[in-house]
Design an enzyme around this catalytic site. Structure first.
Site, PDB file in Angstrom:
ATOM      1  N   CYS A   1       0.713  -1.305  -0.006  1.00 40.11           N
ATOM      2  CA  CYS A   1      -0.023  -0.020   0.019  1.00 40.11           C
ATOM      3  C   CYS A   1       0.725   1.181   0.021  1.00 40.11           C
ATOM      4  CB  CYS A   1      -0.853  -0.035   1.050  1.00 40.11           C
ATOM      5  SG  CYS A   1       0.013  -0.166   2.847  1.00 40.11           S
TER       6      CYS A   1
ATOM      7  N   ARG B   1       6.978  -3.954  19.285  1.00 39.92           N
ATOM      8  CA  ARG B   1       5.743  -4.698  19.219  1.00 39.92           C
ATOM      9  C   ARG B   1       5.046  -5.321  20.428  1.00 39.92           C
ATOM     10  NH1 ARG B   1       5.613  -6.548  12.795  1.00 39.92           N
ATOM     11  NH2 ARG B   1       7.963  -6.264  12.996  1.00 39.92           N
TER      12      ARG B   1
ATOM     13  N   THR C   1      11.064  -1.194   8.403  1.00 38.12           N
ATOM     14  CA  THR C   1      10.166  -0.877   6.973  1.00 38.12           C
ATOM     15  C   THR C   1      11.266  -1.320   5.606  1.00 38.12           C
ATOM     16  OG1 THR C   1       8.831   0.417   5.286  1.00 38.12           O
ATOM     17  CG2 THR C   1      10.623   1.473   6.693  1.00 38.12           C
ATOM     18  N   LYS C   2      10.603  -1.944   4.773  1.00 39.82           N
ATOM     19  CA  LYS C   2      11.478  -2.232   3.403  1.00 39.82           C
ATOM     20  C   LYS C   2      11.077  -1.204   2.430  1.00 39.82           C
ATOM     21  CE  LYS C   2      12.205  -7.010   4.800  1.00 39.82           C
ATOM     22  NZ  LYS C   2      11.860  -8.425   4.440  1.00 39.82           N
TER      23      LYS C   2
ATOM     24  N   ARG D   1       4.108   3.299  13.349  1.00 42.83           N
ATOM     25  CA  ARG D   1       2.757   3.104  13.663  1.00 42.83           C
ATOM     26  C   ARG D   1       2.190   3.954  14.711  1.00 42.83           C
ATOM     27  NH1 ARG D   1       2.455  -2.532  12.578  1.00 42.83           N
ATOM     28  NH2 ARG D   1       3.360  -2.999  10.551  1.00 42.83           N
TER      29      ARG D   1
END
Length: 339
Positions: free
Chosen positions: A155, A200, A213-214, A236
């Site tokens: 996305c 997390r 993140t990639k 996030r």
């Protein structure tokens, strides 16, 4: 010709793909013949009908034995763990939309093909040996009939790649950084609980949480010339849908903020209509919920420093926009394969 589609994985993206198909009026072009999901069919029907982010589905939904009905359309429900055992050949499946978020290798794609599917489209970034990775609106014209296993990227990649392309074509990007401000996801905790990523382990509703993140790798996959010249970080935030991306790029040509906005506004009205949108309204994230565009440029937040450093803010509904692009790419794959 109507493309016969099966969905593997009926989570956030899988359900939104079905809703987007019916809401966009494309049932004459695509029909869903089967859904494979390990959860029970009653739960599948309930979550398709009632959605916290997107509201009640306007179509009647009911479940009878091994079938899910949307209006009068019957969709076969499967609960198969083994990809090789899926009855894609029996069902005449043209394209499998693998929306599990788990599978993404060529091996997994070949398993769908061996089960009888003609094509596979992953709803997430795949391995480098897939036949193609598509950001619809940018490179779908590179699809070929022999491309059987394809990724629809992510996305955030779908959100930022069109904007990067526009800025690079106009001004020549030298380097850039991206910060993704992403809504909470299912891989986070409701309350503090164990997770391999210690950040997390913390309650998603109570913190802004940095996440690996990639996205930088996703950018250089489309723009190899930016290798080692783009970096990305992600956080996030305690919302359940809609993402903002802060993009900063240094460019070769001198430019002013109003010129950047004019470029992006014209693209939204022209070549990227339906993919990129542009706004100068004083909006917040919830206002972009259920927006079908891949990217919505917030012109009020565009800044230029020293004539060569551009900062833009780009919004996207990371569920609904991406689900609509899954449908677009499915049709693009079918068009080149079956014409």
């Amino acid at each position: 010709m109507t493309v016969r589609v099966a969905i593997n994985g009926f989570g956030r993206i899988g359900r939104n793909v079905v809703r987007a198909l019916y809401e966009s009026g494309r049932r004459a072009e695509i029909t869903v013949v089967a859904i494979n999901e390990l959860a029970d069919a009653a739960g599948m029907a309930h979550l398709l009908k009632y959605d916290t982010s997107h509201g009640r589905f306007a179509w009647e939904v009911r479940q009878e034995r091994d079938q899910l009905f949307v209006g009068d359309d019957a969709i076969r429900v499967l609960h198969e763990r083994s990809l090789q055992s899926l009855p894609w050949r029996e069902l005449g499946v043209d394209v499998v939309l693998d929306c599990t978020g788990v599978y993404g290798s060529r091996e997994h794609g070949e398993a769908h093909i061996a089960a009888g599917a003609k094509k596979v489209l992953f709803s997430h970034p795949g391995s480098n040996d897939l036949d193609a990775t598509v950001v619809y609106g940018v490179n779908q014209d590179q699809l070929r009939a022999e491309h059987r296993i394809v990724s629809n990227a992510s996305c955030t990649t779908n959100c930022i790649i069109p904007v990067i392309k526009l800025l690079d074509d106009a001004y020549g990007i030298e380097s850039g950084t991206v910060t993704t401000i992403h809504s909470a996801m299912h891989d986070q905790q409701v309350i503090d609980a164990y997770h391999p990523d210690l950040r997390r382990t913390r309650a998603a509703s109570q913190s802004i949480i940095p996440i690996d993140t990639k996205l930088a790798a996703g950018i250089t996959r489309f723009f190899p010339q930016f290798n080692d010249r783009f970096e990305a970080i992600a956080v996030r935030v305690p919302t359940i849908n809609v993402t903002a991306i802060d993009l900063s790029v240094t460019v070769k040509k001198p430019v002013k903020a109003n010129e950047v906005n004019l470029l992006l506004q014209k693209a939204a009205q022209g070549a990227f209509h339906g993919i990129v949108d542009y706004t100068e309204l004083p909006l917040v994230s919830v206002d972009f919920n259920h927006d079908p565009h891949s990217a919505i440029v917030d012109g009020t937040q565009t800044r230029v420093s020293g004539a060569h450093l551009i900062k833009t803010l780009v919004w996207c509904d990371n569920e609904w926009g991406f689900a609509n692009r899954m449908l677009d790419t499915t049709l693009a794959m079918a068009t080149v394969a079956f014409r």
